[in-house]
Enzyme design. Structure first.
Site, mmCIF file in Angstrom:
data_model
loop_
_atom_site.group_PDB
_atom_site.id
_atom_site.type_symbol
_atom_site.label_atom_id
_atom_site.label_comp_id
_atom_site.label_asym_id
_atom_site.label_seq_id
_atom_site.Cartn_x
_atom_site.Cartn_y
_atom_site.Cartn_z
ATOM 1 N N GLU A 1 57.800 33.942 18.738
ATOM 2 C CA GLU A 1 57.718 32.086 19.526
ATOM 3 C C GLU A 1 59.634 32.372 19.340
ATOM 4 O O GLU A 1 60.454 33.253 18.892
ATOM 5 C CB GLU A 1 58.254 31.618 18.107
ATOM 6 C CG GLU A 1 59.325 29.801 18.092
ATOM 7 C CD GLU A 1 58.466 29.358 19.101
ATOM 8 O OE1 GLU A 1 58.454 28.723 20.144
ATOM 9 O OE2 GLU A 1 56.965 28.968 19.068
ATOM 10 N N THR B 1 55.711 27.417 24.399
ATOM 11 C CA THR B 1 54.291 28.220 23.378
ATOM 12 C C THR B 1 53.321 27.985 24.566
ATOM 13 O O THR B 1 52.820 29.168 25.375
ATOM 14 C CB THR B 1 54.080 27.710 22.327
ATOM 15 O OG1 THR B 1 55.717 27.947 21.124
ATOM 16 C CG2 THR B 1 53.235 28.759 21.505
ATOM 17 N N HIS C 1 61.850 29.378 14.666
ATOM 18 C CA HIS C 1 61.502 27.707 15.330
ATOM 19 C C HIS C 1 62.521 27.268 14.330
ATOM 20 O O HIS C 1 62.223 27.642 12.875
ATOM 21 C CB HIS C 1 60.075 27.502 15.396
ATOM 22 C CG HIS C 1 60.105 25.749 16.881
ATOM 23 N ND1 HIS C 1 60.216 25.271 15.638
ATOM 24 C CD2 HIS C 1 59.133 26.479 17.231
ATOM 25 C CE1 HIS C 1 60.143 24.311 16.699
ATOM 26 N NE2 HIS C 1 59.589 24.843 18.004
#
Length: 650
Positions: A285, A325, A457
């Site tokens: 991520e 994403t 994140h």
């Protein structure tokens, strides 16, 4: 000065209050961005002028229903408790929404340096993840209390100023009411038909574009325009010409097209003996190349990745296709250029597509998608489940039925040692990957795993005591934990009987931030890609410019596979490979070659830029017709194939 008695005093007062507060918000965001935005005095005037137009539209949309109510309300009911209660409650509610949106704009700007867009629309649909993310990132009770207190204070000040009294004690003739309400409706209609959110995007400075917008207006625009039809908004060629150009760009010495005309379906041949190891792809991520010491970072927060990069095949000049994403997932599974609007992962009719799952499935591999959160988010499970992957995620939406033919397995509570709003920590997801790999190896099945991590994140929380930077402190701490978890994963994997025959890929879905002064900030699409433990390969770096689309065509070339392909990716190591990358926002489509960039935009716009190697800054250049044809070929044919079903399995 007290308001003049008029039935519309509350409407006028609310409009004035909204314009004042929204201007304050715009100026505050301008001050926030000013040190990095490089805005001229003319840019600032344009921001304020356009902002006033957008804000006026929002104010009208807020009040048009109330204005119609005032037109129809009989004079004898103007002083009644019903009207007073209805007006007071409506004023308070509209003000509450307004103040909350202003607060949300500051938090959204802090994360994305943008006004509301498709991301904000997505977040509205996934309340569990978003509310928990906000709750874990900010003191939510204090913020809600502050919003309510601010709304109450402004409502009291409006009453104190006599705004409500001026409305309730007035006599406004029907003719005047018709004029005011008719004018309000006319302005609303004119805004809907004449003022598009794209009007703010005519300048070249991205900060100027975003600051010119109004958050609520942008949100509405994003909600009603999720997908941008390429054939309606973008410059095109004749389809036959576009496909001829695309087929030429994809043609290689070892490929043969299997269909004529509007198709890129081809056979890739290799005469050497194929090697068929297991493949685990870890998609990290928000992992920018700039986090690694190899790419200039001095904080030493990625010692594991920097170490294994020296033992691997390292792509040093790879670019992500987008900023979210799901856009990275699209590129890493379908190897297709990003079409405008939403990622294909989130669109309808995205089942049964030709993908990496198709290629590995045809070779007899088990395929599993691992996600630390609930794959219901962003339509992940529907996409992966309907394209050949089994699902292993953290089930939260128990009332939502799975509508795909593959298996879904849930993280049991006993296997979860830490989780936040987005899902389980990286160590926990790697434990699941190891467990399933053991099972597949014991059953004699080769496997291809797509692993999506979540720890890097916001709110940047992770298990305490693992790394030197405390949890919930900074992005750098989350990066350090991400690296640590990878180290623990590899230590355990290296003890497994299947490890020697398993390639592990570490690649980012997108960078941590793509905001900047340019429409597309080239350097903020630069991601690392590490291909670790490749059989019979010595460590090396691949410095050639390339895209996420090219990872698997290159890997399958190294492994000597012969296969059919509907992918837009190329083998970067092939002698006839032409360096290029596709980078995009939701609306802007970039085609990048060394030193130059073509940007395609709505309203049939196209512009050529020179890209400075050192800074990535863009300098406008005369139109490059060759580069334009390549850009159109990639984006137009990708849009056409998806729209017409040409991406389906063949």
């Amino acid at each position: 000065m007290k308001p003049t008695p008029n039935r519309y005093a509350v409407q006028f007062g609310f409009t004035a209050l909204y314009l004042l507060l929204s201007t304050i918000v715009r100026v505050a965001l301008l001050c926030w961005a000013f040190p990095v935005a490089t805005l001229s005095f003319g840019n600032i005037l344009s921001i304020l002028a356009k902002g006033l137009v957008f804000d006026s539209g929002v104010a009208v949309f807020f009040t048009v229903a109330y204005s119609i109510y005032l037109l129809l309300l009989p004079q004898r009911l103007n002083k009644t408790w019903f009207n007073k209660a209805f007006t007071g409650f409506g004023f308070f509610l509209a003000l509450l929404i307004m103040i909350f949106s202003f607060f949300a704009e500051f938090t959204f700007w802090g994360e994305y340096e943008a006004r509301f867009d498709f991301i904000a629309v997505d977040y509205l649909l996934y309340t569990y993840e978003v509310i928990n993310n906000i709750n874990q990132s900010y003191p939510l009770p204090l913020l809600i209390g502050g919003v309510l207190a601010g709304t109450a204070l402004l409502t009291w000040l409006a009453a104190r100023a006599g705004m409500f009294r001026a409305s309730f004690q007035s006599y406004t003739p029907l003719r005047m009411r018709l004029v005011i309400t008719g004018g309000t409706i006319a302005i609303a209609v004119l805004h809907l038909y004449l003022v598009s959110n794209t009007w703010a995007e005519t300048g070249k400075n991205r900060y100027q574009q975003e600051l010119s917008k109004a958050g609520i207006y942008s949100f509405g625009s994003a909600y009603f325009n999720n997908e941008l039809p390429y054939d309606k908004y973008y410059i095109q060629e004749d389809d036959k010409q576009a496909f001829a150009e695309m087929r030429s760009l994809l043609q290689s010495g070892n490929s043969k097209y299997l269909e004529p005309g509007s198709s890129i379906y081809r056979h890739i041949a290799d005469t050497a003996a194929a090697v068929k190891p297991n493949v685990i792809m870890v998609t990290i991520e928000s992992f920018s190349a700039t986090f690694m010491e190899r790419f200039g970072n001095k904080e030493r927060i990625t010692p594991v990745l920097d170490s294994i990069a020296k033992e691997s095949i390292l792509f040093t000049n790879m670019y992500a296709t987008g900023t979210r994403t799901v856009r990275g997932m699209e590129a890493l599974t379908l190897a297709v250029p990003p079409t405008p609007g939403q990622s294909i992962v989130r669109r309808k009719n995205n089942e049964g597509l030709f993908s990496l799952s198709t290629i590995f499935g045809n070779a007899g591999y088990d395929r599993t998608f691992f996600y630390g959160g609930d794959g219901y988010f962003d339509n992940m499970n529907q996409f992966f489940g309907n394209n050949g992957f089994d699902i292993y995620d953290r089930l939260r939406h128990r009332l939502v039925g799975d509508n795909f033919p593959t298996k879904r397995e849930n993280f049991p509570d006993s296997a979860v040692h830490f989780e936040n709003a987005w899902g389980v920590c990286d160590e926990d997801i790697y434990s699941a990957v190891l467990k399933k790999a053991d099972e597949k190896h014991a059953a004699g099945k080769p496997f291809f795993d797509f692993v999506m991590t979540v720890s890097n994140h916001r709110p940047f929380t992770y298990p305490e005591g693992k790394v030197s930077i405390p949890s919930h402190t900074s992005r750098e701490g989350a990066v350090q934990y991400t690296d640590y978890a990878i180290g623990q994963f590899l230590k355990q994997a290296q003890q497994k009987p299947w490890f020697k025959n398993t390639i592990i890929i570490f690649v980012a879905d997108h960078c941590a931030s793509v905001a900047g002064k340019n429409e597309i900030e080239v350097n903020k699409y630069h991601i690392p890609c590490i291909v670790y433990n490749v059989p019979n390969e010595v460590p090396r770096e691949i410095p050639t410019m390339c895209s996420q689309l090219d990872i698997y065509p290159t890997l399958l070339g190294i492994l000597n596979w012969s296969y059919n392909s509907n992918l837009y990716g190329r083998d970067v190591l092939a002698a006839d490979y032409q360096p290029r990358a596709m980078i995009s926002t939701y609306q802007l489509l970039g085609y990048l070659e060394p030193g130059k960039l073509m940007i395609l935009g709505p309203q049939h716009q196209a512009q050529t830029f020179h890209v400075k190697d050192s800074t990535g800054d863009l300098q406008s250049q005369p139109m490059d017709s060759v580069l334009l044809r390549k850009a159109i070929a990639n984006y137009q044919t990708a849009y056409t194939l998806f729209k017409n079903g040409g991406m389906r399995k063949l």
